[in-house]
Design a protein around this motif. Structure first.
Motif, PDB file in Angstrom:
ATOM      1  N   GLU A   1      17.065  -0.250 -16.810  1.00 46.41           N
ATOM      2  CA  GLU A   1      15.761   0.393 -16.720  1.00 46.41           C
ATOM      3  C   GLU A   1      15.337   0.591 -15.265  1.00 46.41           C
ATOM      4  N   ASP A   2      14.667   1.717 -15.006  1.00 39.23           N
ATOM      5  CA  ASP A   2      14.202   2.000 -13.639  1.00 39.23           C
ATOM      6  C   ASP A   2      13.168   0.970 -13.188  1.00 39.23           C
ATOM      7  N   ARG A   3      12.261   0.628 -14.084  1.00 36.19           N
ATOM      8  CA  ARG A   3      11.308  -0.435 -13.780  1.00 36.19           C
ATOM      9  C   ARG A   3      11.590  -1.578 -14.741  1.00 36.19           C
ATOM     10  N   PRO A   4      12.375  -2.556 -14.312  1.00 28.27           N
ATOM     11  CA  PRO A   4      12.836  -3.606 -15.229  1.00 28.27           C
ATOM     12  C   PRO A   4      11.684  -4.352 -15.891  1.00 28.27           C
ATOM     13  N   LEU A   5      11.927  -4.782 -17.118  1.00 27.76           N
ATOM     14  CA  LEU A   5      10.902  -5.455 -17.908  1.00 27.76           C
ATOM     15  C   LEU A   5      10.411  -6.726 -17.218  1.00 27.76           C
ATOM     16  N   TRP A   6      11.320  -7.414 -16.506  1.00 29.68           N
ATOM     17  CA  TRP A   6      10.915  -8.686 -15.893  1.00 29.68           C
ATOM     18  C   TRP A   6       9.982  -8.479 -14.705  1.00 29.68           C
ATOM     19  N   THR A   7       9.788  -7.236 -14.252  1.00 32.63           N
ATOM     20  CA  THR A   7       8.764  -6.994 -13.227  1.00 32.63           C
ATOM     21  C   THR A   7       7.380  -6.894 -13.852  1.00 32.63           C
ATOM     22  N   LYS A   8       7.316  -6.833 -15.182  1.00 31.82           N
ATOM     23  CA  LYS A   8       6.037  -6.746 -15.887  1.00 31.82           C
ATOM     24  C   LYS A   8       5.738  -8.025 -16.671  1.00 31.82           C
ATOM     25  N   MET A   9       6.539  -9.049 -16.486  1.00 24.94           N
ATOM     26  CA  MET A   9       6.473 -10.235 -17.347  1.00 24.94           C
ATOM     27  C   MET A   9       6.767 -11.469 -16.503  1.00 24.94           C
ATOM     28  N   SER A  10       5.978 -12.496 -16.634  1.00 26.80           N
ATOM     29  CA  SER A  10       6.246 -13.716 -15.870  1.00 26.80           C
ATOM     30  C   SER A  10       7.452 -14.442 -16.439  1.00 26.80           C
ATOM     31  N   PHE A  11       8.133 -15.202 -15.593  1.00 29.21           N
ATOM     32  CA  PHE A  11       9.267 -15.996 -16.058  1.00 29.21           C
ATOM     33  C   PHE A  11       8.801 -17.039 -17.063  1.00 29.21           C
ATOM     34  N   ALA A  12       7.594 -17.584 -16.830  1.00 32.37           N
ATOM     35  CA  ALA A  12       7.049 -18.586 -17.750  1.00 32.37           C
ATOM     36  C   ALA A  12       6.847 -18.001 -19.142  1.00 32.37           C
ATOM     37  N   ALA A  13       6.511 -16.708 -19.239  1.00 32.84           N
ATOM     38  CA  ALA A  13       6.343 -16.076 -20.550  1.00 32.84           C
ATOM     39  C   ALA A  13       7.677 -15.974 -21.277  1.00 32.84           C
ATOM     40  N   ALA A  14       8.749 -15.670 -20.548  1.00 32.23           N
ATOM     41  CA  ALA A  14      10.075 -15.610 -21.168  1.00 32.23           C
ATOM     42  C   ALA A  14      10.484 -16.984 -21.693  1.00 32.23           C
ATOM     43  N   GLU A  15      10.192 -18.033 -20.918  1.00 34.31           N
ATOM     44  CA  GLU A  15      10.519 -19.383 -21.373  1.00 34.31           C
ATOM     45  C   GLU A  15       9.668 -19.778 -22.574  1.00 34.31           C
ATOM     46  N   ALA A  16       8.387 -19.411 -22.569  1.00 30.29           N
ATOM     47  CA  ALA A  16       7.522 -19.720 -23.708  1.00 30.29           C
ATOM     48  C   ALA A  16       8.014 -19.017 -24.971  1.00 30.29           C
ATOM     49  N   ASN A  17       8.487 -17.779 -24.847  1.00 32.04           N
ATOM     50  CA  ASN A  17       9.080 -17.071 -25.985  1.00 32.04           C
ATOM     51  C   ASN A  17      10.281 -17.826 -26.532  1.00 32.04           C
ATOM     52  N   PHE A  18      11.119 -18.299 -25.625  1.00 30.84           N
ATOM     53  CA  PHE A  18      12.338 -19.023 -26.021  1.00 30.84           C
ATOM     54  C   PHE A  18      11.986 -20.283 -26.810  1.00 30.84           C
ATOM     55  N   LEU A  19      11.028 -21.047 -26.315  1.00 31.26           N
ATOM     56  CA  LEU A  19      10.651 -22.293 -26.993  1.00 31.26           C
ATOM     57  C   LEU A  19       9.930 -22.024 -28.308  1.00 31.26           C
ATOM     58  N   SER A  20       9.098 -20.985 -28.360  1.00 27.75           N
ATOM     59  CA  SER A  20       8.436 -20.628 -29.606  1.00 27.75           C
ATOM     60  C   SER A  20       9.455 -20.207 -30.650  1.00 27.75           C
ATOM     61  N   ALA A  21      10.455 -19.423 -30.234  1.00 29.51           N
ATOM     62  CA  ALA A  21      11.501 -18.987 -31.164  1.00 29.51           C
ATOM     63  C   ALA A  21      12.313 -20.168 -31.662  1.00 29.51           C
ATOM     64  N   ALA A  22      12.606 -21.130 -30.773  1.00 29.91           N
ATOM     65  CA  ALA A  22      13.355 -22.309 -31.193  1.00 29.91           C
ATOM     66  C   ALA A  22      12.567 -23.127 -32.211  1.00 29.91           C
ATOM     67  N   ARG A  23      11.279 -23.236 -32.014  1.00 28.93           N
ATOM     68  CA  ARG A  23      10.462 -24.051 -32.912  1.00 28.93           C
ATOM     69  C   ARG A  23      10.191 -23.348 -34.248  1.00 28.93           C
ATOM     70  N   TYR A  24       9.877 -22.065 -34.208  1.00 26.90           N
ATOM     71  CA  TYR A  24       9.397 -21.385 -35.420  1.00 26.90           C
ATOM     72  C   TYR A  24      10.371 -20.338 -35.969  1.00 26.90           C
ATOM     73  N   GLY A  25      11.422 -20.022 -35.246  1.00 28.97           N
ATOM     74  CA  GLY A  25      12.417 -19.089 -35.754  1.00 28.97           C
ATOM     75  C   GLY A  25      11.847 -17.715 -36.022  1.00 28.97           C
ATOM     76  N   ILE A  26      12.153 -17.179 -37.183  1.00 23.85           N
ATOM     77  CA  ILE A  26      11.761 -15.816 -37.507  1.00 23.85           C
ATOM     78  C   ILE A  26      10.246 -15.681 -37.705  1.00 23.85           C
ATOM     79  N   ASP A  27       9.526 -16.798 -37.808  1.00 22.28           N
ATOM     80  CA  ASP A  27       8.062 -16.777 -37.913  1.00 22.28           C
ATOM     81  C   ASP A  27       7.379 -16.873 -36.549  1.00 22.28           C
ATOM     82  N   ALA A  28       8.171 -16.883 -35.468  1.00 22.31           N
ATOM     83  CA  ALA A  28       7.600 -17.043 -34.127  1.00 22.31           C
ATOM     84  C   ALA A  28       6.778 -15.830 -33.726  1.00 22.31           C
ATOM     85  N   ARG A  29       5.799 -16.071 -32.882  1.00 16.71           N
ATOM     86  CA  ARG A  29       5.063 -15.000 -32.224  1.00 16.71           C
ATOM     87  C   ARG A  29       5.513 -14.968 -30.767  1.00 16.71           C
TER      88      ARG A  29
END
Length: 497
Positions: free
Chosen positions: A368-396
């Motif tokens: 992508e010309d403007r990569p997604l990680w320039t619009k998203m904090s690293f902490a948000a990516a980690e929070a997504n990872f932990l939420s997905a691990a805890r709640y799976g397909i029901d994660a937000r």
């Protein structure tokens, strides 16, 4: 399993010399990134699948030596637990119908291995955590016969100075002490590799970090450990706790864990190797004879064994890999992103669907010309990872431009079209895209992945009168039937009423 070691004990002098050589390797690697010709003209993908062994009653079978002797194929190797084996799939390109060929080859190899394993009294299971594994199975004779694993166990406990506490909260809670790293052996994964150029590495690693949460939400397959229902992907938290070299005091000081999501977006692969050297003391300080400076000066390709060994003991969910390969009789260095996010299973079709989803999204996001990680904090990516691990397909999950959305909505609205576009750029045939991305779409629409199927099946069996151990064993029997049928998990049914 990584390369075998020659010793389990290391002197202070060994450790001091190893630190010097790791730094020397890092300096040489930095030089190579700007001066050497890396192999990347034909991007290759690779796959490793860690499996469990069970007996006829679906309990752990501690006999991987016998099973591997029966299989007699170098593609199959030991893993940490005596009830684990690993299947290494040879690298290959992505375009055309190659994924169909790969799926057929993987399934044929696993079926042949299963037939041979049966002769050794075992069955092969692809699953994130073996649900019938109980504390008594890990009391004695649980470890594979390996100097490397014994040295790793000893080094972790020397660093900690005390037993490991496993404490995981979920629908049920588990708290227990471990005097060895045996709980780590419960964590079996599928690893996806992508060979990239030095200039493209940072974008691909950053993209892989963004994708870790959605990957895990859709692919979770580890809801039970030691008889308790914990996280949808319990493997993530269990692996982190079971290999933690830090006593509580060092955690309080902010010392980084060895199982690590990371803490920032990167601009070069060098960032990751430099962090490894700066933040993490050695666990396996095995010394080699190579002088990397001499090798480079002589026009040869250094193998950097100390740097590579050290990198193998820092357990990033997306790990940088440096390796040396032979191409037409010429040694050339190459770099890979090793994605370690996903659990094994449930089927070969599901594994290939997970791979297609990942590689397609990685291609689109990294270009992508403007990569997604320039619009998203690293902490948000980690929070997504932990939420997905805890709640799976029901994660937000958080996604730039959408805010917080459900995993199914994110997949259907955004990720599947992006994955399809990426696979088109790879030159993947339409039939391949339709089949494997269709399996991902089926999970998102049905709300069923491996973890949710396991939980609902155990609940139904318990409602029918079975105890928890009986329900777990019967669920695993049904799981194995469906795994061999190779029907994608979103189409699996529960126990017959």
């Amino acid at each position: 399993m990584g390369e075998e070691l020659t010793r389990t004990e290391f002197t202070r002098a060994h450790r001091q010399e190893y630190r010097r050589k790791v730094q020397q390797c890092l300096d040489v690697f930095e030089t190579m990134l700007s001066t050497s010709s890396f192999e990347f003209g034909r991007p290759l993908t690779g796959m490793e699948i860690e499996c469990n062994l069970v007996d006829d009653t679906y309990q752990p079978a501690m006999r991987n030596d016998d099973v591997l002797a029966s299989i007699a194929d170098p593609a199959y190797q030991t893993e940490l637990g005596a009830y684990n084996i690993e299947f290494n799939v040879p690298p290959r390109p992505l375009p055309g119908h190659a994924a169909f060929d790969l799926a057929n080859d993987v399934r044929a190899s696993l079926n042949a291995a299963e037939t041979k394993a049966n002769k050794a009294g075992a069955h092969i299971v692809m699953i994130g955590i073996l649900p019938t594994l109980m504390p008594e199975h890990l009391e004695t004779n649980w470890m594979s016969d390996s100097v490397r694993y014994q040295a790793l166990n000893d080094s972790i406990f020397t660093a900690r100075g005390e037993d490991i506490v496993i404490d995981i909260e979920g629908p049920e809670r588990l708290r227990c002490d471990a005097a060895t790293i045996a709980p780590e052996s419960a964590c079996t994964s599928m690893q996806l590799h992508l060979q990239v150029s030095p200039g493209d590495f940072a974008n691909n690693w950053n993209a892989a970090q963004v994708l870790a949460g959605p990957q895990l939400a859709l692919g979770a397959n580890s809801p039970f450990f030691f008889g308790r229902q914990l996280w949808a992907e319990t493997r993530v938290e269990l692996f982190a706790q079971a290999t933690d070299t830090r006593p509580d005091e060092l955690k309080s000081q902010g010392v980084r864990p060895r199982v690590w999501f990371g803490e920032r977006w990167i601009t070069s692969i060098f960032d990751l190797f430099e962090e490894n050297v700066r933040y993490f003391p050695s666990l396996l300080p095995e010394l080699s004879e190579e002088d990397p400076e001499v090798e480079l000066a002589a026009g040869r390709i250094p193998r950097l064994p100390e740097l590579r060994l050290h990198n193998g003991t820092v357990y990033r969910w997306n790990r940088p890999v440096y390796d040396v390969v032979e191409t037409d009789g010429v040694s050339r260095p190459h770099l890979r992103v090793e994605n370690r996010v996903l659990p094994a299973g449930p089927t070969v079709t599901d594994s290939m669907a997970n791979a297609a989803f990942y590689y397609g999204l990685l291609r689109t996001l990294s270009e992508e010309d403007r990569p997604l990680w320039t619009k998203m904090s690293f902490a948000a990516a980690e929070a997504n990872f932990l939420s997905a691990a805890r709640y799976g397909i029901d994660a937000r999950l958080y996604w730039p431009g959408l805010g917080e959305v459900t995993a199914d909505e994110l997949t259907l609205r955004v990720l599947l079209p992006m994955a399809d576009e990426g696979l088109i750029r790879w030159g993947v045939a339409a039939e391949v895209r339709d089949e494997f991305l269709g399996a991902i779409e089926g999970r998102a629409k049905s709300g069923q992945n491996g973890a949710s199927w396991q939980v609902s099946t155990v609940r139904a069996l318990e409602d029918g009168g079975l105890s928890r151990p009986q329900a777990l064993a019967e669920m695993l029997r049904l799981y194995c039937e469906r795994m061999h049928a190779n029907l994608p998990v979103h189409l699996w049914t529960g126990p017959a009423s």
